[in-house]
Design a protein around this motif. Structure first.
Motif, short mmCIF file in Angstrom:
data_model
loop_
_atom_site.label_atom_id
_atom_site.label_comp_id
_atom_site.label_asym_id
_atom_site.label_seq_id
_atom_site.Cartn_x
_atom_site.Cartn_y
_atom_site.Cartn_z
N GLY A 15 116.52 42.32 99.70
CA GLY A 15 117.96 42.51 99.51
C GLY A 15 118.68 42.15 100.80
N GLU A 38 111.68 40.72 92.73
CA GLU A 38 112.60 40.16 91.73
C GLU A 38 113.30 38.93 92.31
N GLU A 43 119.83 43.68 94.91
CA GLU A 43 120.79 44.28 93.98
C GLU A 43 122.20 43.75 94.27
N GLY A 114 106.33 38.95 94.46
CA GLY A 114 105.44 39.91 93.83
C GLY A 114 105.78 41.31 94.27
N ARG A 276 113.83 53.32 95.77
CA ARG A 276 112.67 52.65 95.15
C ARG A 276 111.47 52.83 96.08
N ILE A 280 105.33 52.21 96.35
CA ILE A 280 105.23 51.27 97.48
C ILE A 280 104.16 51.71 98.48
N GLY A 311 118.49 49.80 105.21
CA GLY A 311 119.26 49.67 103.98
C GLY A 311 119.28 50.96 103.18
N ASP A 312 119.61 50.83 101.90
CA ASP A 312 119.78 52.00 101.03
C ASP A 312 118.62 52.98 101.11
N HIS A 321 127.07 46.42 103.95
CA HIS A 321 127.37 46.09 105.35
C HIS A 321 126.63 47.01 106.31
#
Ligand SMILES: Cc1cc2nc3c(=O)[nH]c(=O)nc-3n(C[C@H](O)[C@H](O)[C@H](O)COP(=O)(O)OP(=O)(O)OC[C@H]3O[C@@H](n4cnc5c(N)ncnc54)[C@H](O)[C@@H]3O)c2cc1C
Length: 475
Positions: A15, A38, A43, A114, A276, A280, A311-312, A321
């Motif tokens: 992302g 993906e 996202e 993957g 997510r 993992i 990130g998230d 940002h």
């Protein structure tokens, strides 16, 4: 499992945060692999910021045009929805990421498509869509940037009702006749604005007492007023207890506490995000599974000197940002540590993500726009500051009056009375999103109020609100 391929840095998740880490570590001469399950771009590019703003821009531009004398009549008709959806598709690259892959190639990064999982210390195992397995090992750092997914509460009937999440709400190929939206936060308010503007009849079902609960109350109030004027129905203080959809194409029914039920053609559950991190491999390095990942200010995971999360997924700020900012910080920290250099030497000073806590800006693209940075008055008081809110009616600023007939908006700055610097600011009104960066500079730079007086806003811009807020403060 094949033999491990070695890189300096392995990034899990492509992302905006993951991409920016790769950008920084490649620029620092560190060999870098990116694993993406993906689409590279994440996202944000395909199901969040970019498509939502592509849908919203025509809605907001039309609303602005309808407030401009001489233009209002020309903007009376409906939007060309086919053109709006095509414009949104263009901005998502039709949900293809070849442009991102070309860019990664150009900077020398290696992409693995993957699902990636940590595979013990400094290792990541990748399973490709074709079922091939690779093990990557990292000399210096593994960075987790796997983002979030939408949370859909486990209500009776929810699975059979096939609700929309933010993914369907930003990628739908047709305008639903009646759209029920559960939620009142940013995603709910923006999607209500977009789909109501595109012709849907929107009904919002909000558990709390208003919209945009993380902002000053007046932001949610002004946005709710405008949504109602645009034809949306907003129900607050309601609890959804069950959902029913008959057959594959029939309408969806939402049952509220108390037994009332409401019918729509689609149902958007805008009910929060979850990290997510459930699959993992965190358990292989002794970390809890399925939770947000705690990090220090260089975005490194305490107790794991090779593991970072940006990130998230680290829950410091669920905004693109800020994720990119963290990636710039963490990328520089990884490069500095790899070179054995101290963390406070780069061209930008210390590699610590201080803006996440002190000067976090956010813009909400509703009509009116709502934008804020730093603390609300309530947050400032809870944090123990001796704070004062200074309010001003934006419609009294001549730049705003010239921007739109009947301009409605409001601004607030929150002042730390002990140091006479800004702790936060909120602007609500058409075009207000562009006001927030000046406030971000004032908050991040801790610019004394006395100096702000000498930052003269151009006439006649909406930015003259700064002058009025400062005059009101001095009295
Ligand atoms: C509707 C909506 C609108 C939004 N609008 C804005 C906005 O206007 N401005 C803003 O700042 N923010 C906005 N946000 C928030 C923004 O989308 C997120 O903050 C941002 O996408 C987070 O970036 P990220 O890189 O941390 O994660 P993501 O963008 O979620 O990317 C994570 C990537 O990791 C990949 N991944 C996950 N697990 C694995 C794995 N095991 N192996 C390999 N790859 C994996 C995913 O496929 C994904 O590509 C919006 C959010 C929503 C839902």
């Amino acid at each position: 499992m094949s033999e491990a391929v070695e890189y300096d840095v392995v990034v899990l998740g492509g992302g905006p945060a993951g991409e920016n880490i790769v950008d920084r570590t490649c620029a620092a001469g560190l060999s870098t692999a990116l694993v993406e399950s993906e689409l590279v771009g994440g996202e944000c590019s395909y199901w969040a910021c970019v498509p939502s703003k592509a849908l919203l821009r025509p809605v907001l531009a039309r609303a602005d045009a309808r407030r401009v004398p001489g233009l209002a009549a020309a903007a009376e008709g409906p939007l060309d929805t086919a053109a709006v959806l095509a414009h949104r598709d263009y901005w998502t690259g039709d949900w293809k990421d070849q442009g991102q892959i070309d860019w990664l190639d150009s900077i020398g990064a290696h992409v693995y498509r993957g699902h990636g999982r940590l595979y013990g210390v400094r290792k990541v195992a990748v399973t490709s869509p074709e079922g091939e397995h690779h093990v990557l090992s990292a000399r210096h750092a593994v960075v987790v940037a796997t983002g979030t997914r939408a949370v859909v509460p486990d209500l009776p009937g929810i699975a059979g009702a096939r609700p929309w999440t933010s993914r369907e709400a930003t990628s739908a190929q047709a305008v639903p006749g009646r759209l029920l939206i559960v939620g009142g936060s940013v995603v709910a308010a923006e999607m209500a604005t977009a789909w109501q503007g595109l012709g849907a009849q929107v009904t919002m079902l909000v558990r709390g007492s208003g919209l945009l609960p993380r902002m000053e109350d007046f932001a949610g109030e002004l946005v709710a007023d405008a949504l109602r004027e645009a034809g949306a129905v907003i129900r607050t203080d309601v609890v959804v207890e069950a959902v029913v959809r008959d057959g594959s194409t029939g309408p969806v029914r939402v049952v509220l506490e108390g037994g009332e039920s409401l019918e729509g053609d689609e149902l958007l559950m805008a009910t929060g995000r979850a990290p997510r991190t459930d699959d993992i491999g965190l358990e292989t390095v002794g970390l809890p599974v399925g939770t947000w990942i705690d990090v220090d200010d260089s975005c490194r995971v305490p107790g794991h000197d090779w593991l970072y999360a940006v990130g998230d997924v680290n829950h410091r700020a669920l905004l693109t940002h800020q994720g990119k900012y963290q990636a710039r910080i963490a990328g520089a920290a990884i490069a500095a540590r790899a070179a054995g250099a101290p963390l406070d030497t780069g061209p930008w000073g210390a590699h610590t993500a201080t803006a996440d806590t002190r000067a976090l800006p956010q813009a909400v693209f509703t009509d009116p726009e709502a934008a804020a940075v730093g603390l609300t008055l309530a947050e400032a008081e809870r944090a123990g500051h001796r704070a004062r809110a200074v309010d001003y009616d934006l419609s009294k600023v001549s730049g705003a009056g010239l921007y739109a007939d009947g301009y409605r908006g409001r601004a607030r700055m929150v002042v730390d009375l002990d140091r006479e610097v800004l702790l936060g600011a909120t602007f609500v009104g058409p075009g207000a999103a562009e006001l927030v960066h000046a406030a971000t500079i004032a908050v991040a730079g801790e610019v004394p109020i006395e100096r702000l007086w000498h930052a003269v806003p151009a006439f006649p811009t909406i930015s003259e609100i700064w002058l009025r807020l400062l005059e009101t403060y001095r009295g």
